[in-house]
Design a protein around this motif. Sequence first.
Motif, mmCIF file in Angstrom:
data_model
loop_
_atom_site.group_PDB
_atom_site.id
_atom_site.type_symbol
_atom_site.label_atom_id
_atom_site.label_comp_id
_atom_site.label_asym_id
_atom_site.label_seq_id
_atom_site.Cartn_x
_atom_site.Cartn_y
_atom_site.Cartn_z
ATOM 1 N N ASN A 114 -8.031 -6.911 -4.694
ATOM 2 C CA ASN A 114 -6.881 -6.093 -5.092
ATOM 3 C C ASN A 114 -6.973 -5.758 -6.583
ATOM 4 O O ASN A 114 -7.143 -6.662 -7.416
ATOM 5 C CB ASN A 114 -5.569 -6.819 -4.821
ATOM 6 N N THR A 134 -0.978 -1.191 -6.122
ATOM 7 C CA THR A 134 -2.131 -2.024 -5.806
ATOM 8 C C THR A 134 -3.097 -1.251 -4.924
ATOM 9 O O THR A 134 -2.688 -0.618 -3.950
ATOM 10 C CB THR A 134 -1.699 -3.306 -5.083
ATOM 11 N N THR A 136 -6.581 -1.921 -2.766
ATOM 12 C CA THR A 136 -7.483 -2.936 -2.228
ATOM 13 C C THR A 136 -8.825 -2.302 -1.895
ATOM 14 O O THR A 136 -8.884 -1.307 -1.157
ATOM 15 C CB THR A 136 -6.894 -3.571 -0.956
#
Length: 368
Positions: A114, A134, A136
Amino acid sequence: MGTFKNTSDGAALDVTAANLSGHTWKRDSASDPLLAYQTLSYDDNGSDSGSVSSQTVSYGGSLTVSDNGFIRAGYTFNGWNTQADGEGTDYAVGDTISNITSNITLYAKWTGVNQTVSFDGNGSDGGSSMDSITVTYGAGAVTLPANTFTKTGYTFSGWNTQTDGNGDAYDDGALISNLLSSITLYAQWIADTYVVTFEGNGSDGGSTLSVSVTYNAAAVALTANGFTRTGYTFTGWNTQANGGGETYADSASVSNLLSDLILFAQWTADTYTVTFDGNGADGGSTLSISVTYDAGAVTLTSNGFTRTGYSFTGWNTQANGEGTAFATVPRSPIFCPISPSTLSGPRTHTPSRSTATAVRPAPLRRPM
């Protein structure tokens, strides 16, 4: 009893109680799994580099699971599994696998890292702050949120990983994925440019070119007035036609506008003076008068001059009576002059004088 080889001729034979006597036998490792070595192999499962050595053990033995030696950008190693898709049996580094009776392959398990995307207004002076997002690695693209920063005099033009715009650029609402580290995106701003146009506001001639003014750039001088209006003198510019707005002088410097601007020419009606010449009078006087353009007619002052032996008959713009004549009674109204031929001086900011000259008729003679 098992499969053995004859030590004399190497022939394989299933040994039974009947043929065991009289021979020397040994086990055949090729056909007896109890004598074979089992292999524990490690698969990188998509790594970019690195290696892990395989291990061997005799049938039914045990092995300790090795540490990871593979590297995969954007991912963290998360143990081993007997299937590439992670749906098999999990093993952690250091686990013991017991009673190994067949070859085993362990596949590296990877978890996307992340990363955080933060947003910086980069000189903004308004709007609202923006929460970080965020992203990933390997989990698909994420849409950047719409910009909520504002900056007076500027238009938002996108994001960049450097304040000066020399890094990686991203559009507002762009998709972003597979970051290898957390980043800060800095708002990019373009100074607004506005146009100043000029309105003659009743002019009857000429024109004035518009100018462009860029926010936070050098001040720009307004174009000098090019409009003309008969009977009027230009006095400056205003943001309202009636002069009730913001005033600008001719050729004034303008900077940091926040919108396009229309400037209306402001005019002051010219005022001229009519003076009176006795033209040979030997007594009296006549007061001068002022005439303002477009302000209505003004009545000429009654003649106050006298001349012995003469009667006053009116006024003329030339002493010899060959100019424009004005009656005596009733008092003649006169409108603001606009040219030399109609009692006018030049149309300049400083009004000129026109002179009305008394007309001299022939003297009266007594009969003899």
